[in-house]
Scaffold this motif. Structure first.
Motif, PDB file in Angstrom:
ATOM      1  N   ILE A 196       4.021 -10.260  -0.026  1.00 58.60           N
ATOM      2  CA  ILE A 196       4.312 -10.011  -1.445  1.00 58.60           C
ATOM      3  C   ILE A 196       4.816  -8.587  -1.636  1.00 58.60           C
ATOM      4  CG2 ILE A 196       3.250  -9.714  -3.725  1.00 58.60           C
ATOM      5  CD1 ILE A 196       1.428 -12.137  -2.958  1.00 58.60           C
ATOM      6  N   VAL A 197       4.137  -7.612  -1.025  1.00 56.23           N
ATOM      7  CA  VAL A 197       4.550  -6.218  -1.144  1.00 56.23           C
ATOM      8  C   VAL A 197       5.947  -6.035  -0.550  1.00 56.23           C
ATOM      9  CG1 VAL A 197       4.061  -3.848  -0.397  1.00 56.23           C
ATOM     10  CG2 VAL A 197       2.204  -5.299  -1.250  1.00 56.23           C
ATOM     11  N   GLY A 250       8.449  -3.223   0.177  1.00 54.66           N
ATOM     12  CA  GLY A 250       7.497  -2.655   1.122  1.00 54.66           C
ATOM     13  C   GLY A 250       6.694  -1.489   0.587  1.00 54.66           C
ATOM     14  N   SER A 251       6.854  -1.148  -0.687  1.00 55.77           N
ATOM     15  CA  SER A 251       6.169   0.012  -1.258  1.00 55.77           C
ATOM     16  C   SER A 251       4.813  -0.374  -1.851  1.00 55.77           C
ATOM     17  CB  SER A 251       7.033   0.657  -2.341  1.00 55.77           C
ATOM     18  OG  SER A 251       6.293   1.652  -3.026  1.00 55.77           O
ATOM     19  N   LEU A 252       3.750   0.010  -1.163  1.00 50.58           N
ATOM     20  CA  LEU A 252       2.409  -0.248  -1.678  1.00 50.58           C
ATOM     21  C   LEU A 252       2.161   0.506  -2.989  1.00 50.58           C
ATOM     22  CD1 LEU A 252      -0.229  -1.730  -1.312  1.00 50.58           C
ATOM     23  CD2 LEU A 252      -0.998   0.118   0.185  1.00 50.58           C
ATOM     24  N   PRO A 253       2.582   1.780  -3.106  1.00 49.40           N
ATOM     25  CA  PRO A 253       2.407   2.459  -4.400  1.00 49.40           C
ATOM     26  C   PRO A 253       3.107   1.731  -5.560  1.00 49.40           C
ATOM     27  CG  PRO A 253       2.847   4.066  -2.697  1.00 49.40           C
ATOM     28  CD  PRO A 253       3.063   2.702  -2.077  1.00 49.40           C
ATOM     29  N   ALA A 254       4.287   1.170  -5.312  1.00 50.32           N
ATOM     30  CA  ALA A 254       4.981   0.430  -6.372  1.00 50.32           C
ATOM     31  C   ALA A 254       4.196  -0.821  -6.758  1.00 50.32           C
ATOM     32  CB  ALA A 254       6.394   0.054  -5.919  1.00 50.32           C
ATOM     33  N   PHE A 255       3.619  -1.489  -5.764  1.00 48.29           N
ATOM     34  CA  PHE A 255       2.792  -2.668  -6.041  1.00 48.29           C
ATOM     35  C   PHE A 255       1.581  -2.291  -6.887  1.00 48.29           C
ATOM     36  CE2 PHE A 255      -1.075  -4.960  -4.822  1.00 48.29           C
ATOM     37  CZ  PHE A 255      -0.769  -6.219  -5.309  1.00 48.29           C
ATOM     38  N   VAL A 256       0.883  -1.244  -6.484  1.00 49.18           N
ATOM     39  CA  VAL A 256      -0.322  -0.810  -7.213  1.00 49.18           C
ATOM     40  C   VAL A 256       0.049  -0.401  -8.635  1.00 49.18           C
ATOM     41  CG1 VAL A 256      -2.170   0.909  -7.304  1.00 49.18           C
ATOM     42  CG2 VAL A 256      -1.575  -0.161  -5.120  1.00 49.18           C
ATOM     43  N   PHE A 276       0.653  -3.477 -10.642  1.00 51.18           N
ATOM     44  CA  PHE A 276      -0.596  -4.196 -10.898  1.00 51.18           C
ATOM     45  C   PHE A 276      -1.412  -3.529 -11.997  1.00 51.18           C
ATOM     46  CE2 PHE A 276      -5.061  -5.166 -10.169  1.00 51.18           C
ATOM     47  CZ  PHE A 276      -5.026  -6.552 -10.136  1.00 51.18           C
ATOM     48  N   ILE A 277      -1.597  -2.219 -11.900  1.00 46.90           N
ATOM     49  CA  ILE A 277      -2.481  -1.556 -12.865  1.00 46.90           C
ATOM     50  C   ILE A 277      -1.792  -1.274 -14.201  1.00 46.90           C
ATOM     51  CG2 ILE A 277      -4.023  -0.595 -11.123  1.00 46.90           C
ATOM     52  CD1 ILE A 277      -2.694   2.096 -11.481  1.00 46.90           C
ATOM     53  N   SER A 278      -0.474  -1.424 -14.251  1.00 44.84           N
ATOM     54  CA  SER A 278       0.205  -1.234 -15.534  1.00 44.84           C
ATOM     55  C   SER A 278      -0.137  -2.360 -16.513  1.00 44.84           C
ATOM     56  CB  SER A 278       1.718  -1.157 -15.341  1.00 44.84           C
ATOM     57  OG  SER A 278       2.253  -2.422 -15.021  1.00 44.84           O
TER      58      SER A 278
END
Length: 121
Positions: free
Chosen positions: A80-81, A87-93, A96-98
């Motif tokens: 999914i990331v 591939g950006s985990l910070p973008a995923f996080v 998600f938290i937005s």
């Protein structure tokens, strides 16, 4: 890993196996009959499909997983990331938290996890 996308029904079935493995195929039929209201052929059809995908195996009437639940969902998360966030985990996080606020406890737990991984890596 071959096609490891699971529909809702297959995922629920896999969860039953993961929770009870190793499990005799007859016992699996009984559990599926009770919890999913399935007949024996349905259980064996879904079992066969998940064996073909390389997720489960049925040897000598005993069903076990070839991939643990944790490994399966970890690889699914990685896909999914990779596919949705380049591939950006910070973008995923951030995504998600937005849409879902974190409690103070959740934020602290995430910080502890990050600190633990930074120390190991």
């Amino acid at each position: 890993m071959k096609d490891m996308e699971l529909g809702t029904v297959q995922a629920h079935f896999a969860d039953i196996v993961w929770a009870n493995e190793p499990i005799a195929s007859g016992e699996l039929v009984r559990i599926c009959e009770k919890t999913l209201n399935w007949k024996k052929p349905t259980t064996y059809t879904v079992l066969r499909k998940l064996c073909e995908k390389g997720l489960l195996q049925n040897r000598g009437g005993v069903v076990t997983s070839l991939i643990s639940r944790e490994e399966f969902y970890s690889k699914k998360s990685e896909r999914i990331v990779e596919e949705s966030f380049a591939g950006s985990l910070p973008a995923f996080v951030a995504s998600f938290i937005s849409r879902k606020s974190l409690t103070a406890e959740e934020a602290d737990e995430i910080r502890r996890m990050i600190d633990a991984f930074k120390k190991e890596g």
